[in-house]
Design an enzyme around this catalytic site. Structure first.
Site, short mmCIF file in Angstrom:
data_model
loop_
_atom_site.label_atom_id
_atom_site.label_comp_id
_atom_site.label_asym_id
_atom_site.label_seq_id
_atom_site.Cartn_x
_atom_site.Cartn_y
_atom_site.Cartn_z
N LYS A 1 0.85 -1.21 0.00
CA LYS A 1 0.00 0.00 0.00
C LYS A 1 0.88 1.25 0.00
CE LYS A 1 -0.30 -0.27 5.04
NZ LYS A 1 -1.06 -0.83 6.15
N TYR B 1 17.03 29.61 7.05
CA TYR B 1 15.86 30.37 7.49
C TYR B 1 15.85 30.56 9.00
CZ TYR B 1 13.54 29.95 2.94
OH TYR B 1 13.20 30.04 1.62
C1 LIG Z 1 -0.28 -1.85 6.76
C2 LIG Z 1 -0.82 -3.12 7.29
C3 LIG Z 1 0.03 -4.21 7.54
C4 LIG Z 1 1.54 -4.13 7.43
O1 LIG Z 1 2.07 -3.51 8.57
P1 LIG Z 1 3.65 -3.35 8.76
O2 LIG Z 1 3.79 -2.81 10.12
O3 LIG Z 1 4.11 -2.42 7.71
O4 LIG Z 1 4.23 -4.71 8.58
C5 LIG Z 1 -0.56 -5.40 7.94
N1 LIG Z 1 -1.90 -5.51 8.09
C6 LIG Z 1 -2.74 -4.48 7.87
C7 LIG Z 1 -4.20 -4.67 8.08
C8 LIG Z 1 -2.23 -3.24 7.49
O5 LIG Z 1 -3.06 -2.22 7.28
#
Ligand SMILES: *Cc1c(COP(=O)(O)O)cnc(C)c1O
Length: 368
Positions: A35, A264
């Site tokens: 994702k 800055y």
């Molecule tokens: C993003 C997500 C993961 C992965 O989590 P990590 O900490 O990046 O391994 C697993 N399960 C769900 C439901 C998620 O939304």
């Protein structure tokens, strides 16, 4: 002839990290989480590297799923937040997407849809995170409803998500596993069958730190990219290799006198005569603006601390103690030898956020 700011993405590091996932949990299947543009690494590139290795992928929504499906990824893709409207169900069926169902409305949409073929479903149970998922009796009722629907394939996977698996000393993860097992056994009682129900609870932190959480399916994300999600130091973290090297170049160098300030609002003042290098990366490229003076960067393999506020397109670093520094020298902002988690700590954020917020302006370049 190009701005030198880029994120190198290492194919071999991603494959290495996937092998580490398998070493932790050799008996589990893996749903690789890609994702948010694969945590900034480029979802098309990463998903194509992992496609031959993993059992399935996880993304947050149908747009992300279509992006990698249309780029040749042929493994199942789970929509972690499920569908946002009823019309997405048919698109999911046509494209072999799996759906996480986490409430009664999503279940109703699925059961009432007319679709070309049945869909694989995961059912999200709330065991304490209190963000998504069904609780106790409600979960059992929805499971039965889905199980009886012709729109749903056999073998609904039962899933939950941990609130605090990254805190190794905190027992809440054990309580969540216990609650999950209770739901699982009431479900088995209710269905009155001895069919085994496949389960999935582990994210990266749980895969690394909570052996009891490694069930039929794991859901590794952050660790695939070579970073440890664990909040405390752990030698498990050393097994991983950062998949991204964020780098740019020095575009200007100057000497300033003791007492002069840089950048800055003049928030950094030289305590001695200093050599300041300007680097072509800023918050417009995903380098956190909240990074404090002193945040490490690497020049010739040596730490050069950030000096002054981060600008949109540039930062200034103190290279007084580094010899042979010239315009054109490569500067590493994070990667091998400098964890993105360390930069995050100096910026009051997380490695997750830094990676997920990388903008389109920053090109990714695949290297072996
Ligand atoms: C993003 C997500 C993961 C992965 O989590 P990590 O900490 O990046 O391994 C697993 N399960 C769900 C439901 C998620 O939304």
């Amino acid at each position: 002839m190009a701005r030198p700011t880029k994120a190198l993405i290492s194919k071999s590091a991603i494959i290495h990290n996937f092998n580490v996932v398998q070493q932790f949990a050799p008996h589990s299947k893996n749903l690789a989480i890609v994702k948010a543009n694969a945590y900034g690494h480029g979802s098309i590139v990463v998903a194509n590297i992992l496609n031959p290795l993993v059992n399935a992928f996880g993304v947050s929504c149908i747009e992300e799923a279509l992006e990698i499906r249309n780029a040749g990824v042929d493994k199942p893709i789970l929509l972690l937040e499920g569908v946002f409207s009823k019309d997405e169900i048919a698109v999911a069926a046509d494209n072999d997407f799996w759906i996480m169902i986490s409430n009664q409305l999503q279940s109703k949409w699925l059961v009432e849809s007319r679709i070309s073929k049945a869909i694989n479903v995961w059912l999200k149970v709330d065991t304490g995170m209190h963000r998504l998922g069904l609780m106790n009796e409600e979960a059992i009722k929805v499971y039965a409803e889905l199980n009886n629907s012709n729109n749903v394939n056999e073998g609904i996977v039962l899933a939950t998500h941990f609130s605090s698996a990254d805190e190794q000393d905190y027992q809440d993860t054990k309580i969540q596993i216990q609650k999950f097992k209770q739901v699982q056994s009431s479900l088995i009682n209710h269905l009155n069958s001895d069919a085994k129900i496949q389960c999935s609870v582990a994210n990266s932190a749980a895969i690394m730190a909570w052996p009891d959480s490694r069930l039929e399916w794991n859901r590794p994300g952050f660790m695939l990219y070579g970073n440890s999600p664990l909040l405390s130091e752990s030698n498990y973290a050393d097994k991983l290799k950062p998949a991204m090297t964020m780098q740019s170049e020095i575009i200007s160098i100057r000497s300033i006198e003791k007492g002069e300030s840089v950048g800055y609002n003049k928030v950094w003042t030289a305590e001695r005569q200093s050599k300041i290098a300007t680097v072509a990366i800023g918050y417009g490229d995903g380098y956190p603006q909240s990074a404090k003076s002193g945040t490490p960067t690497l020049v010739n393999g040596v730490i050069a601390p950030l000096a002054g506020k981060v600008s949109m397109d540039m930062i200034t670093i103190d290279v007084t103690d580094i010899s042979n520094v010239s315009v054109g020298a490569t500067v590493i902002l994070w990667g091998e030898g400098l964890s993105v988690n360390e930069v995050a700590k100096c910026s009051n954020t997380s490695g997750y956020e830094i990676l997920a917020r990388l903008p389109n302006r920053t090109p990714t370049v695949l290297v072996e």
